[in-house]
Write a protein that holds these residues in place. Structure first.
Motif, mmCIF file in Angstrom:
data_model
loop_
_atom_site.group_PDB
_atom_site.id
_atom_site.type_symbol
_atom_site.label_atom_id
_atom_site.label_comp_id
_atom_site.label_asym_id
_atom_site.label_seq_id
_atom_site.Cartn_x
_atom_site.Cartn_y
_atom_site.Cartn_z
ATOM 1 N N SER A 174 9.281 -14.247 -2.306
ATOM 2 C CA SER A 174 8.148 -13.726 -3.075
ATOM 3 C C SER A 174 8.518 -13.534 -4.545
ATOM 4 N N CYS A 215 3.110 -21.775 -3.101
ATOM 5 C CA CYS A 215 2.735 -21.882 -4.517
ATOM 6 C C CYS A 215 1.273 -22.293 -4.677
ATOM 7 N N LEU A 271 4.972 -14.657 -5.909
ATOM 8 C CA LEU A 271 3.858 -14.719 -4.963
ATOM 9 C C LEU A 271 3.124 -13.383 -4.963
ATOM 10 N N ARG A 298 -0.566 -19.182 -4.164
ATOM 11 C CA ARG A 298 -0.356 -18.393 -5.384
ATOM 12 C C ARG A 298 -1.271 -18.876 -6.508
#
Length: 181
Positions: free
Chosen positions: A111, A80, A116, A83
């Motif tokens: 994902s 994360c 993601l 991300r």
């Protein structure tokens, strides 16, 4: 007589330990270090498509992070964090790639669950883990991050098992320091 026998036994034990340690050291993969060339590899991504590192090496900075397990607490924080910084990595000319031994199906679910936006690669036999020299920690595969430059060389390496978010933060800070971001 007992002293001689005990001394022989100790000497034999020491020789076995030295031999075993020598064999172990030879069989462990050498960890990639700054200045080393990234090995070429091909793995399936979370969509089942084959990812060939040679197709990307030299075109962009590659941020390759190895993590133990999809959906685990530290790995989720790490993913994360990558991300949340994805746009900054992209602006800096870097491509983020996560690798572990999970299946394509597991990577796809991970994902999708956390949205993601980067590539996750399945390394079921830990072949690429070994090529990069990532060591196991206790009962899990290791957590390491590498930044590969436009010449295919490792320019940054970071290892911290319990600090998943720091991998993204430190890799991005390094790339920005290089004047690439």
């Amino acid at each position: 007589m007992k002293t001689k026998s005990a001394a022989s036994s100790i000497l034999c034990s020491l020789l076995l330990m030295i031999t075993f340690n020598g064999v172990k050291a030879q069989s462990e993969p050498k960890a990639l270090a700054v200045g080393d060339t990234m090995p070429s590899f091909s793995l399936a991504d979370q969509n089942g498509k084959v990812f060939n590192s040679a197709d990307y090496a030299g075109k962009r900075f590659l941020v390759i992070y190895f993590y133990p397990k999809d959906e685990s607490m530290v790995c989720t924080k790490e993913a994360c964090s990558f991300r949340d910084s994805f746009n900054d990595f992209t602006k800096a000319g870097a491509m983020v790639i996560g690798i572990n031994g999970g299946t394509v199906t597991s990577h796809k679910a991970f994902s999708d669950h956390y949205k993601l936006p980067f590539t996750l690669l399945s390394d079921p036999d830990n072949k690429v883990y070994h090529q990069f020299g990532v060591k196991n920690k206790m009962f899990m595969t290791g957590r390491e991050t590498f930044v590969i430059d436009l010449h295919g060389k490792v320019v940054f390496a970071y290892e911290a098992m319990m600090q998943g978010k720091k991998h993204s933060d430190d890799a991005l800070a390094f790339i920005k320091q290089q004047g690439k971001g």
